[in-house]
Design an enzyme around this catalytic site. Structure first.
Site, mmCIF file in Angstrom:
data_model
loop_
_atom_site.group_PDB
_atom_site.id
_atom_site.type_symbol
_atom_site.label_atom_id
_atom_site.label_comp_id
_atom_site.label_asym_id
_atom_site.label_seq_id
_atom_site.Cartn_x
_atom_site.Cartn_y
_atom_site.Cartn_z
ATOM 1 N N ASN A 24 30.620 48.323 58.356
ATOM 2 C CA ASN A 24 31.371 49.161 59.299
ATOM 3 C C ASN A 24 32.127 48.266 60.277
ATOM 4 O O ASN A 24 31.870 47.057 60.324
ATOM 5 C CB ASN A 24 30.424 50.135 60.028
ATOM 6 C CG ASN A 24 29.241 49.396 60.602
ATOM 7 O OD1 ASN A 24 29.420 48.459 61.385
ATOM 8 N ND2 ASN A 24 28.030 49.762 60.202
ATOM 9 N N SER B 194 25.044 41.077 45.989
ATOM 10 C CA SER B 194 23.870 41.946 45.846
ATOM 11 C C SER B 194 23.860 43.045 46.907
ATOM 12 O O SER B 194 23.890 44.227 46.584
ATOM 13 C CB SER B 194 22.568 41.138 45.958
ATOM 14 O OG SER B 194 22.644 39.960 45.204
ATOM 15 N N LYS C 231 22.095 37.596 41.313
ATOM 16 C CA LYS C 231 22.017 38.484 40.145
ATOM 17 C C LYS C 231 20.575 38.964 39.934
ATOM 18 O O LYS C 231 20.361 40.101 39.503
ATOM 19 C CB LYS C 231 22.554 37.786 38.898
ATOM 20 C CG LYS C 231 24.066 37.542 38.930
ATOM 21 C CD LYS C 231 24.862 38.818 39.190
ATOM 22 C CE LYS C 231 26.347 38.657 38.915
ATOM 23 N NZ LYS C 231 27.137 39.824 39.361
ATOM 24 N N SER D 51 37.661 35.815 33.209
ATOM 25 C CA SER D 51 38.252 36.550 34.333
ATOM 26 C C SER D 51 38.670 35.551 35.406
ATOM 27 O O SER D 51 38.339 34.368 35.329
ATOM 28 C CB SER D 51 37.220 37.505 34.915
ATOM 29 O OG SER D 51 36.156 36.734 35.454
HETATM 30 P P1 NAI Z 1 37.043 39.578 38.570
HETATM 31 O O1 NAI Z 1 37.675 38.449 39.278
HETATM 32 O O2 NAI Z 1 37.893 40.464 37.736
HETATM 33 O O3 NAI Z 1 36.235 40.538 39.545
HETATM 34 C C1 NAI Z 1 35.622 40.144 40.730
HETATM 35 C C2 NAI Z 1 36.273 40.950 41.834
HETATM 36 O O4 NAI Z 1 35.500 40.893 43.021
HETATM 37 C C3 NAI Z 1 37.676 40.459 42.199
HETATM 38 O O5 NAI Z 1 38.587 41.530 42.043
HETATM 39 C C4 NAI Z 1 37.546 40.090 43.673
HETATM 40 O O6 NAI Z 1 38.717 40.356 44.394
HETATM 41 C C5 NAI Z 1 36.406 40.998 44.093
HETATM 42 N N1 NAI Z 1 35.717 40.624 45.333
HETATM 43 C C6 NAI Z 1 35.212 39.424 45.683
HETATM 44 N N2 NAI Z 1 34.656 39.506 46.910
HETATM 45 C C7 NAI Z 1 34.810 40.788 47.332
HETATM 46 C C8 NAI Z 1 34.458 41.497 48.521
HETATM 47 N N3 NAI Z 1 33.832 40.886 49.533
HETATM 48 N N4 NAI Z 1 34.771 42.810 48.618
HETATM 49 C C9 NAI Z 1 35.417 43.437 47.609
HETATM 50 N N5 NAI Z 1 35.777 42.816 46.458
HETATM 51 C C10 NAI Z 1 35.481 41.509 46.327
HETATM 52 O O7 NAI Z 1 35.879 38.920 37.684
HETATM 53 P P2 NAI Z 1 34.765 39.502 36.711
HETATM 54 O O8 NAI Z 1 34.214 38.309 36.035
HETATM 55 O O9 NAI Z 1 35.280 40.608 35.899
HETATM 56 O O10 NAI Z 1 33.640 40.034 37.699
HETATM 57 C C11 NAI Z 1 33.193 41.377 37.756
HETATM 58 C C12 NAI Z 1 31.669 41.408 37.702
HETATM 59 O O11 NAI Z 1 31.247 40.973 36.399
HETATM 60 C C13 NAI Z 1 30.989 40.480 38.714
HETATM 61 O O12 NAI Z 1 29.828 41.098 39.218
HETATM 62 C C14 NAI Z 1 30.586 39.304 37.817
HETATM 63 O O13 NAI Z 1 29.504 38.569 38.346
HETATM 64 C C15 NAI Z 1 30.201 40.048 36.556
HETATM 65 N N6 NAI Z 1 30.061 39.229 35.347
HETATM 66 C C16 NAI Z 1 31.094 38.450 34.900
HETATM 67 C C17 NAI Z 1 30.948 37.658 33.772
HETATM 68 C C18 NAI Z 1 32.082 36.817 33.273
HETATM 69 O O14 NAI Z 1 31.870 35.958 32.400
HETATM 70 N N7 NAI Z 1 33.290 37.015 33.732
HETATM 71 C C19 NAI Z 1 29.678 37.632 33.004
HETATM 72 C C20 NAI Z 1 28.664 38.526 33.529
HETATM 73 C C21 NAI Z 1 28.861 39.269 34.669
#
Ligand code: NAI
Length: 290
Positions: free
Chosen positions: A78, A147, A194, A226
């Protein structure tokens, strides 16, 4: 048909959040997204300029519509939480109502309710550092962004998630196997974050289930190139490792994770809650590399 989803963590067309939005849209859902404030301008202007049009194509040939993009910074609950240096930061100045509580209020004012809540965001400022070299500040920042951001999102959106007749209301997050197995290179407390996210998935499934019949699951996804993953620096190696060692040798597509999210959000998954669902070509089942 006719469901409404809010997907937090979409800022381009490369990540899991975008793929989940597409799968939900293909299943007939109305799409709202929450975009990190510093990434908002570029995302919105790219959308407007048609930069994502090719990626917006759905299986029936139509283009995914994003009904509304909300600014969001999920590390602030908030306005009282927001420190002066963020308030006065150039990248935040043009936006308003981007704390979690305010974003939930805006969605409520605009649409009344949602059916599906997706958390597809993570951030660990020291992710490239081994855990032994991670500072307290870096560790806590990873937990806060990756988290607690989910606890906070669910807490603030729960009042506006429709329970539905079957247990239809559903919430999904994204996790990674580094929570339970050693993945050198996934540092900065991100593995800890995680692990917390997965444990919280169980507790939140109980609490949201008893309170409103809402289901809570997390998808343990395999490696995807990504924007966030490229910042960690070892993503190509993890993709190669997976093709070399997973039961299924193909590269994982973001759409496979998106489709699982659409399944989990649907009545087809009406008895599935509190789960960690692996979408990783089966890599999690291996005991040794081949
Ligand atoms: P991504 O870069 O597309 O998504 C991460 C997003 O989080 C970005 O859009 C970023 O702007 C946003 N973000 C970061 N801090 C933030 C905040 N304080 N408030 C709001 N948004 C915030 O990358 P990805 O990899 O698709 O990540 C999405 C989820 O998938 C994450 O939880 C990641 O840990 C998980 N994941 C990704 C894997 C991979 O190999 N890419 C594997 C397993 C899980």
């Amino acid at each position: 048909k006719g469901k409404r989803a809010f997907i937090a963590g979409v800022a381009d067309d490369n990540g899991y959040g975008w793929a989940i939005a597409k799968s939900l849209a293909a299943a007939g859902a109305e799409i709202l997204v929450g975009t990190w404030v510093p990434a908002l301008n570029i995302f919105e202007s790219s959308l407007r300029r048609g930069k994502f049009d090719e990626s917006r194509i759905l299986p029936d040939g139509s283009l995914m519509e994003i009904t509304k993009v909300y600014p969001l910074d999920a590390v602030f609950d908030n306005p009282e939480d927001v420190p002066e240096e963020i308030k006065t930061n150039k990248r935040y100045a043009g936006s308003s109502n981007w704390t979690v509580q305010e974003a939930a209020e805006c969605v409520k004012n605009d649409f009344g309710s949602i059916d599906v809540l997706v958390h597809s965001l993570a951030n660990g400022p020291e992710v490239v550092k081994p855990l032994l070299e991670t500072s307290r500040k870096g560790y806590l920042a990873a937990i806060s962004a990756s988290s607690y951001s989910y606890v906070s999102l669910l807490k603030h959106f729960l009042p506006i998630i429709n329970p539905g007749k079957l247990p239809c209301g559903s919430s999904i997050s994204l996790t990674y196997i580094a929570s339970e197995r050693i993945i050198p290179g996934y540092g900065g407390g991100m593995s800890s974050a995680k692990a917390a996210l997965e444990s919280d998935t169980r507790v939140l499934a109980f609490e949201a289930g008893r309170k409103k019949g809402i289901r809570v699951n997390t998808i343990s996804a395999g490696p995807l190139r990504s924007r966030a993953a490229k910042a960690i620096g070892f993503i190509d190696m993890m993709i190669d490792y997976s093709s070399a060692n997973a039961p299924l040798e193909k590269e994982l597509s973001a759409a496979e994770v998106g489709n699982t999210a659409a399944f989990l959000a649907s009545p087809l998954a009406s008895a599935i809650t509190g789960g960690v669902i692996y979408v990783d070509n089966g890599l999690n089942a291996m005991g040794v590399g081949v």
